[in-house]
Design a protein around this motif. Structure first.
Motif, PDB file in Angstrom:
ATOM      1  N   SER A  19      -6.234   8.174   6.084  1.00 38.23           N
ATOM      2  CA  SER A  19      -5.066   7.657   5.375  1.00 38.23           C
ATOM      3  C   SER A  19      -4.710   6.256   5.864  1.00 38.23           C
ATOM      4  N   LEU A  20      -4.016   5.516   5.021  1.00 30.48           N
ATOM      5  CA  LEU A  20      -3.528   4.191   5.415  1.00 30.48           C
ATOM      6  C   LEU A  20      -2.624   4.294   6.632  1.00 30.48           C
ATOM      7  N   ARG A  21      -1.802   5.328   6.680  1.00 33.94           N
ATOM      8  CA  ARG A  21      -0.897   5.517   7.814  1.00 33.94           C
ATOM      9  C   ARG A  21      -1.678   5.605   9.130  1.00 33.94           C
ATOM     10  N   ASP A  23       0.197   7.173   2.337  1.00 29.97           N
ATOM     11  CA  ASP A  23      -0.530   8.439   2.245  1.00 29.97           C
ATOM     12  C   ASP A  23      -1.842   8.331   1.470  1.00 29.97           C
ATOM     13  N   GLN A  24      -2.183   7.139   0.990  1.00 31.46           N
ATOM     14  CA  GLN A  24      -3.439   6.993   0.259  1.00 31.46           C
ATOM     15  C   GLN A  24      -4.627   7.187   1.189  1.00 31.46           C
ATOM     16  N   SER A  25      -5.679   7.805   0.684  1.00 23.20           N
ATOM     17  CA  SER A  25      -6.898   8.003   1.456  1.00 23.20           C
ATOM     18  C   SER A  25      -7.831   6.823   1.239  1.00 23.20           C
ATOM     19  N   ILE A  26      -8.384   6.326   2.319  1.00 17.95           N
ATOM     20  CA  ILE A  26      -9.280   5.168   2.272  1.00 17.95           C
ATOM     21  C   ILE A  26     -10.624   5.571   2.873  1.00 17.95           C
ATOM     22  N   GLY A  83      -8.958  -1.108   1.309  1.00 19.62           N
ATOM     23  CA  GLY A  83      -8.288   0.025   0.685  1.00 19.62           C
ATOM     24  C   GLY A  83      -7.066  -0.375  -0.123  1.00 19.62           C
ATOM     25  N   VAL A  84      -6.338  -1.383   0.356  1.00 23.86           N
ATOM     26  CA  VAL A  84      -5.098  -1.795  -0.317  1.00 23.86           C
ATOM     27  C   VAL A  84      -5.360  -2.796  -1.438  1.00 23.86           C
ATOM     28  N   GLY A  90       0.805  -1.215   0.000  1.00 22.44           N
ATOM     29  CA  GLY A  90       0.000   0.000   0.000  1.00 22.44           C
ATOM     30  C   GLY A  90       0.838   1.264   0.000  1.00 22.44           C
ATOM     31  N   ASP A  91       0.165   2.384  -0.155  1.00 17.24           N
ATOM     32  CA  ASP A  91       0.766   3.716  -0.080  1.00 17.24           C
ATOM     33  C   ASP A  91       0.310   4.340   1.237  1.00 17.24           C
TER      34      ASP A  91
END
Length: 220
Positions: free
Chosen positions: A44-46, A16-19, A67-68, A13-14
């Motif tokens: 965010s994934l984080r 910083d991607q928004s889920i 999300g991923v 995954g990223d």
């Protein structure tokens, strides 16, 4: 299980991607441990990873998987791929949160191998060693949300302390009625080496932490 979920998420995954949190993600079994996400939250994934690891949120785990990889089933395939890549060949993962499933199983040694790989990643190591985290994200209407998540590991919180000659580094708890109380613990010995200890099936929390200290004393 959630250590592997985190490792798989940072691998594929990223951060910083928004889920967007789905209805499926927030629909968890009764008495599940939760990050208390709501349908429509955009996060965010984080941030989700902290919701996964500190309060051990099953809702966060499902949101990460969707999300991923698009679904929990697709994400589980990635988990098994990561597990096999580190030599964890006596395991099979079908859930991202570790709730009981007859086709979902692992061994202490396989979890050791997975954890040894996971702690090489700075993000996962930070997750495993964090006591508390303040998450900032938006709800379905775009309003800001501020939520605080705390670790459930009593070595992390300081209620229990690792035995002398070892330094606490991090850890992750896991509990179901079938598996009982489980904990993966990372410490450093006097030589500065990382020590990973694994306890499965403790009948209560007190013995869970006692057994880890007994292991550490035995290998001094």
């Amino acid at each position: 299980t959630k250590i592997l979920t985190a490792l798989t998420a940072v691998t594929y995954g990223d951060l910083d991607q928004s889920i967007t949190v789905s209805k499926n993600a927030v629909t968890q079994e009764e008495q599940s441990s939760l990050a208390h996400l709501n349908e429509g939250d955009v996060i965010s994934l984080r941030e989700l990873l902290y919701g996964l690891m500190l309060p051990s949120g099953n809702d966060a785990a499902t949101a990460i998987a969707e999300g991923v990889a698009g679904s929990e089933a697709k994400f589980a395939k990635l988990m098994n791929k990561v597990a096999k890549s580190v030599g964890a060949t006596h395991s099979h993962f079908v859930t991202v949160h570790g709730l009981h499933n007859k086709n979902h199983y692992t061994t202490p040694y396989d979890i050791y191998l997975i954890t040894a790989k996971a702690i090489q990643n700075d993000t996962v190591m930070q997750l495993l060693s964090s006591t508390t985290y303040n998450a900032y994200y938006r709800d379905a209407n775009g309003n800001p949300v501020n939520r605080t998540w705390n670790s459930s590991d009593l070595f992390v919180t300081g209620k229990y302390h690792v035995t002398d000659n070892y330094q606490f580094v991090g850890g992750k708890t896991g509990t179901t009625a079938e598996a009982k109380y489980c904990l993966v613990l990372i410490t450093k010995n006097k030589a500065g080496e990382n020590i990973i200890s694994v306890v499965y099936g403790s009948n209560n929390k007190y013995n869970l932490y006692l057994l880890h200290n007994e292991i550490l004393k035995a290998i001094e």
